[in-house]
Scaffold this motif. Structure first.
Motif, PDB file in Angstrom:
ATOM      1  N   VAL A   1      14.101  -8.004 -14.063  1.00  0.00           N
ATOM      2  CA  VAL A   1      12.934  -7.425 -13.408  1.00  0.00           C
ATOM      3  C   VAL A   1      13.342  -6.040 -12.935  1.00  0.00           C
ATOM      4  O   VAL A   1      14.458  -5.844 -12.443  1.00  0.00           O
ATOM      5  N   SER A   2      12.453  -5.083 -13.139  1.00  0.00           N
ATOM      6  CA  SER A   2      12.759  -3.699 -12.811  1.00  0.00           C
ATOM      7  C   SER A   2      11.742  -3.143 -11.834  1.00  0.00           C
ATOM      8  O   SER A   2      10.626  -3.659 -11.717  1.00  0.00           O
ATOM      9  N   LEU A   3      12.150  -2.080 -11.162  1.00  0.00           N
ATOM     10  CA  LEU A   3      11.251  -1.370 -10.263  1.00  0.00           C
ATOM     11  C   LEU A   3      11.412   0.115 -10.547  1.00  0.00           C
ATOM     12  O   LEU A   3      12.447   0.703 -10.211  1.00  0.00           O
ATOM     13  N   GLN A   4      10.431   0.690 -11.203  1.00  0.00           N
ATOM     14  CA  GLN A   4      10.421   2.122 -11.457  1.00  0.00           C
ATOM     15  C   GLN A   4       9.822   2.802 -10.238  1.00  0.00           C
ATOM     16  O   GLN A   4       8.677   2.511  -9.863  1.00  0.00           O
ATOM     17  N   MET A   5      10.580   3.695  -9.637  1.00  0.00           N
ATOM     18  CA  MET A   5      10.148   4.357  -8.411  1.00  0.00           C
ATOM     19  C   MET A   5      10.026   5.850  -8.675  1.00  0.00           C
ATOM     20  O   MET A   5      11.020   6.510  -8.992  1.00  0.00           O
ATOM     21  N   ASN A   6       8.818   6.366  -8.559  1.00  0.00           N
ATOM     22  CA  ASN A   6       8.548   7.789  -8.750  1.00  0.00           C
ATOM     23  C   ASN A   6       8.074   8.393  -7.437  1.00  0.00           C
ATOM     24  O   ASN A   6       7.589   7.683  -6.548  1.00  0.00           O
ATOM     25  N   GLY A   7       8.215   9.687  -7.321  1.00  0.00           N
ATOM     26  CA  GLY A   7       7.738  10.362  -6.122  1.00  0.00           C
ATOM     27  C   GLY A   7       8.383   9.839  -4.855  1.00  0.00           C
ATOM     28  O   GLY A   7       7.706   9.638  -3.844  1.00  0.00           O
ATOM     29  N   LEU A   8       9.683   9.635  -4.904  1.00  0.00           N
ATOM     30  CA  LEU A   8      10.365   9.033  -3.751  1.00  0.00           C
ATOM     31  C   LEU A   8      10.277   9.912  -2.520  1.00  0.00           C
ATOM     32  O   LEU A   8      10.308  11.151  -2.605  1.00  0.00           O
ATOM     33  N   ARG A   9      10.169   9.256  -1.378  1.00  0.00           N
ATOM     34  CA  ARG A   9      10.033   9.932  -0.079  1.00  0.00           C
ATOM     35  C   ARG A   9      11.149   9.457   0.832  1.00  0.00           C
ATOM     36  O   ARG A   9      11.703   8.376   0.647  1.00  0.00           O
ATOM     37  N   PRO A  10      11.459  10.231   1.853  1.00  0.00           N
ATOM     38  CA  PRO A  10      12.511   9.790   2.790  1.00  0.00           C
ATOM     39  C   PRO A  10      12.247   8.423   3.393  1.00  0.00           C
ATOM     40  O   PRO A  10      13.195   7.660   3.638  1.00  0.00           O
ATOM     41  N   ASP A  11      10.986   8.068   3.598  1.00  0.00           N
ATOM     42  CA  ASP A  11      10.709   6.758   4.186  1.00  0.00           C
ATOM     43  C   ASP A  11      10.830   5.614   3.187  1.00  0.00           C
ATOM     44  O   ASP A  11      10.600   4.452   3.550  1.00  0.00           O
ATOM     45  N   ASP A  12      11.205   5.910   1.954  1.00  0.00           N
ATOM     46  CA  ASP A  12      11.544   4.859   0.996  1.00  0.00           C
ATOM     47  C   ASP A  12      13.015   4.461   1.124  1.00  0.00           C
ATOM     48  O   ASP A  12      13.446   3.517   0.463  1.00  0.00           O
ATOM     49  N   THR A  13      13.756   5.163   1.946  1.00  0.00           N
ATOM     50  CA  THR A  13      15.166   4.851   2.135  1.00  0.00           C
ATOM     51  C   THR A  13      15.329   3.454   2.711  1.00  0.00           C
ATOM     52  O   THR A  13      14.747   3.119   3.741  1.00  0.00           O
ATOM     53  N   ALA A  14      16.112   2.638   2.018  1.00  0.00           N
ATOM     54  CA  ALA A  14      16.289   1.247   2.430  1.00  0.00           C
ATOM     55  C   ALA A  14      17.261   0.569   1.472  1.00  0.00           C
ATOM     56  O   ALA A  14      17.606   1.120   0.423  1.00  0.00           O
ATOM     57  N   VAL A  15      17.660  -0.633   1.840  1.00  0.00           N
ATOM     58  CA  VAL A  15      18.324  -1.521   0.896  1.00  0.00           C
ATOM     59  C   VAL A  15      17.225  -2.320   0.198  1.00  0.00           C
ATOM     60  O   VAL A  15      16.376  -2.918   0.872  1.00  0.00           O
ATOM     61  N   TYR A  16      17.263  -2.291  -1.121  1.00  0.00           N
ATOM     62  CA  TYR A  16      16.240  -2.968  -1.921  1.00  0.00           C
ATOM     63  C   TYR A  16      16.817  -4.276  -2.473  1.00  0.00           C
ATOM     64  O   TYR A  16      17.916  -4.291  -3.050  1.00  0.00           O
ATOM     65  N   TYR A  17      16.040  -5.344  -2.292  1.00  0.00           N
ATOM     66  CA  TYR A  17      16.447  -6.668  -2.728  1.00  0.00           C
ATOM     67  C   TYR A  17      15.463  -7.195  -3.765  1.00  0.00           C
ATOM     68  O   TYR A  17      14.247  -7.026  -3.621  1.00  0.00           O
ATOM     69  N   CYS A  18      15.979  -7.868  -4.781  1.00  0.00           N
ATOM     70  CA  CYS A  18      15.085  -8.627  -5.642  1.00  0.00           C
ATOM     71  C   CYS A  18      15.158 -10.086  -5.210  1.00  0.00           C
ATOM     72  O   CYS A  18      16.173 -10.553  -4.664  1.00  0.00           O
ATOM     73  N   ALA A  19      14.063 -10.795  -5.432  1.00  0.00           N
ATOM     74  CA  ALA A  19      13.956 -12.175  -5.005  1.00  0.00           C
ATOM     75  C   ALA A  19      13.175 -12.961  -6.048  1.00  0.00           C
ATOM     76  O   ALA A  19      12.310 -12.409  -6.732  1.00  0.00           O
ATOM     77  N   ALA A  20      13.483 -14.245  -6.141  1.00  0.00           N
ATOM     78  CA  ALA A  20      12.854 -15.115  -7.129  1.00  0.00           C
ATOM     79  C   ALA A  20      12.305 -16.364  -6.460  1.00  0.00           C
ATOM     80  O   ALA A  20      12.924 -16.905  -5.529  1.00  0.00           O
ATOM     81  N   ALA A  21      11.165 -16.818  -6.953  1.00  0.00           N
ATOM     82  CA  ALA A  21      10.578 -18.063  -6.459  1.00  0.00           C
ATOM     83  C   ALA A  21      10.000 -18.851  -7.624  1.00  0.00           C
ATOM     84  O   ALA A  21       9.270 -18.286  -8.453  1.00  0.00           O
TER      85      ALA A  21
ATOM     86  N   ASP B   1       0.822  -1.209   0.000  1.00  0.00           N
ATOM     87  CA  ASP B   1       0.000   0.000   0.000  1.00  0.00           C
ATOM     88  C   ASP B   1       0.858   1.262   0.000  1.00  0.00           C
ATOM     89  O   ASP B   1       0.490   2.276  -0.585  1.00  0.00           O
ATOM     90  N   SER B   2       2.004   1.192   0.659  1.00  0.00           N
ATOM     91  CA  SER B   2       2.847   2.378   0.803  1.00  0.00           C
ATOM     92  C   SER B   2       3.470   2.838  -0.512  1.00  0.00           C
ATOM     93  O   SER B   2       3.918   3.984  -0.610  1.00  0.00           O
ATOM     94  N   VAL B   3       3.509   1.959  -1.522  1.00  0.00           N
ATOM     95  CA  VAL B   3       4.141   2.327  -2.793  1.00  0.00           C
ATOM     96  C   VAL B   3       3.149   2.324  -3.950  1.00  0.00           C
ATOM     97  O   VAL B   3       3.514   2.719  -5.070  1.00  0.00           O
ATOM     98  N   LYS B   4       1.939   1.900  -3.700  1.00  0.00           N
ATOM     99  CA  LYS B   4       0.942   1.799  -4.767  1.00  0.00           C
ATOM    100  C   LYS B   4       0.731   3.167  -5.407  1.00  0.00           C
ATOM    101  O   LYS B   4       0.573   4.174  -4.724  1.00  0.00           O
ATOM    102  N   GLY B   5       0.761   3.184  -6.733  1.00  0.00           N
ATOM    103  CA  GLY B   5       0.594   4.432  -7.464  1.00  0.00           C
ATOM    104  C   GLY B   5       1.886   5.188  -7.698  1.00  0.00           C
ATOM    105  O   GLY B   5       1.917   6.136  -8.487  1.00  0.00           O
ATOM    106  N   ARG B   6       2.947   4.797  -7.007  1.00  0.00           N
ATOM    107  CA  ARG B   6       4.250   5.458  -7.182  1.00  0.00           C
ATOM    108  C   ARG B   6       5.288   4.535  -7.822  1.00  0.00           C
ATOM    109  O   ARG B   6       6.152   5.003  -8.577  1.00  0.00           O
ATOM    110  N   PHE B   7       5.218   3.245  -7.501  1.00  0.00           N
ATOM    111  CA  PHE B   7       6.204   2.283  -7.998  1.00  0.00           C
ATOM    112  C   PHE B   7       5.544   1.368  -9.030  1.00  0.00           C
ATOM    113  O   PHE B   7       4.358   1.053  -8.936  1.00  0.00           O
ATOM    114  N   THR B   8       6.350   0.922  -9.993  1.00  0.00           N
ATOM    115  CA  THR B   8       5.882  -0.018 -11.007  1.00  0.00           C
ATOM    116  C   THR B   8       6.921  -1.109 -11.191  1.00  0.00           C
ATOM    117  O   THR B   8       8.098  -0.814 -11.471  1.00  0.00           O
TER     118      THR B   8
END
Length: 128
Positions: free
Chosen positions: A79-99, A62-69
């Protein structure tokens, strides 16, 4: 062996955009659902977005809906992650994962924490 390699992280100002990419090798990529998760300092790892095997169905926190694709390219094994409208609370280490999945319409839920393979992570810092 299987490798997931993230790229595209960095330091940006609030409101900016970033595109993360994850390149996969050593697996039959089209048979895997993919997800992005993130972990901020002092917090647990959390779900960001996921996509089905074909790349035509997705799920978002919910926190990224409408901003990330999230997008999956089975021809390029990425696999890509387009991140728009970034906010300070998006600060993190981002991991991709596969199953691995036998179902073409399965999309990992936000509650799923176990994946077959993980990348090493890429840092995203949003600060003015």
């Amino acid at each position: 062996q299987v490798q997931l390699t993230e790229s595209g992280g960095g330091l940006v100002q609030p409101g900016a955009s970033l595109k993360l990419s994850c390149a996969a090798s050593g697996l039959t990529f089209r048979n895997y659902v993919m997800a992005w998760l993130r972990q901020a300092p002092g917090k647990e790892r959390e779900f960001v977005a996921s996509v089905n095997r074909r790349g035509n169905m997705s799920n978002y926190a919910d926190s990224v809906k409408g901003r990330f694709t999230i997008s999956k390219d089975n021809t390029r094994n990425t696999v890509s992650l387009q991140m728009n409208g970034l906010r300070p609370d998006d600060t993190a280490v981002y991991y991709c994962a596969a199953a691995f999945s036998v179902r073409s319409n399965y999309i990992p839920s936000a509650e799923r924490v176990s994946y077959d393979y993980w990348g090493q992570g890429t840092q995203v810092t949003v600060s003015s």
